[in-house]
Enzyme design. Sequence first.
Site, short mmCIF file in Angstrom:
data_model
loop_
_atom_site.label_atom_id
_atom_site.label_comp_id
_atom_site.label_asym_id
_atom_site.label_seq_id
_atom_site.Cartn_x
_atom_site.Cartn_y
_atom_site.Cartn_z
N GLU A 188 4.64 0.65 -17.40
CA GLU A 188 4.16 1.44 -16.26
C GLU A 188 4.28 0.63 -14.98
O GLU A 188 4.33 -0.60 -15.01
CB GLU A 188 2.67 1.80 -16.48
N ASP A 189 4.30 1.33 -13.85
CA ASP A 189 4.33 0.64 -12.56
C ASP A 189 2.92 0.23 -12.13
O ASP A 189 2.68 -0.91 -11.74
CB ASP A 189 4.99 1.51 -11.48
N ASP A 192 -4.03 3.10 -11.87
CA ASP A 192 -4.96 3.37 -10.77
C ASP A 192 -6.26 3.91 -11.38
O ASP A 192 -7.17 3.14 -11.72
CB ASP A 192 -4.27 4.37 -9.83
N PHE A 234 -3.35 1.73 -1.11
CA PHE A 234 -2.08 2.35 -1.46
C PHE A 234 -0.92 1.41 -1.15
O PHE A 234 -0.82 0.85 -0.06
CB PHE A 234 -1.92 3.66 -0.68
N ARG A 277 11.01 3.55 -2.57
CA ARG A 277 11.16 2.97 -3.91
C ARG A 277 12.14 1.80 -3.90
O ARG A 277 12.08 0.92 -4.74
CB ARG A 277 11.69 4.02 -4.89
#
Length: 178
Positions: A100-101, A104, A153, A166
Amino acid sequence: MNAKNLDLQVYISEEKIKKAVERIGNDLTTKLKGKKVVAVCVLKGSFLFYSDLIRRIDTDITCEFFGVSSYHGGTSSSGEVKVTLDLSSPIENQHVILVEDIVDTGLTMNYLKKAIESRNPASLTTVTLLEKPDALKVPCKLDYVGFQISNEFVVGYGLDYQGYYRNLPYIAQVLNLQ
Ligand code: 5GP
């Protein structure tokens, strides 16, 4: 706010990302060498991390892609996970690395874990480049974490804002989000 007009500040440099990728790749090699391994890339956000990481895992692996969407282009999690692309092959009896990136609220990772576990892998190892411990809404155990970050963020290195950013080679903090 125009998506391409964000005020960005480098948060995690390319050099730091490279070192974290090497560390996790070495650990995964030690853990899984000689086993039947499939690495699952969670699209879209983890595609750069995944492609760098698998080149640091020194054992035979196959690659699978799992598309999910939970943000729908905004900056806060909707809590709903939508599958946009399913795995193309069975993973039963294989050692799965789930990449996963960012974790959160933890909702997406928990959804993914359940989806993978329901397909009876031999084992499941979870990896995320970033984790925001203060944002967790559900407990979420992770095996390997690149960086723990505060609850703000970020974009770059696969992570987007409305589809953009990205392709930044580093992780950036967004300074001018309302
Ligand atoms: P969770 O379900 O853990 O709340 O959210 C996971 C997903 O939300 C990630 O895979 C990613 O797509 C998105 N996300 C969470 N935090 C951020 C962030 O700081 N920046 C970006 N670009 N996406 C994020």
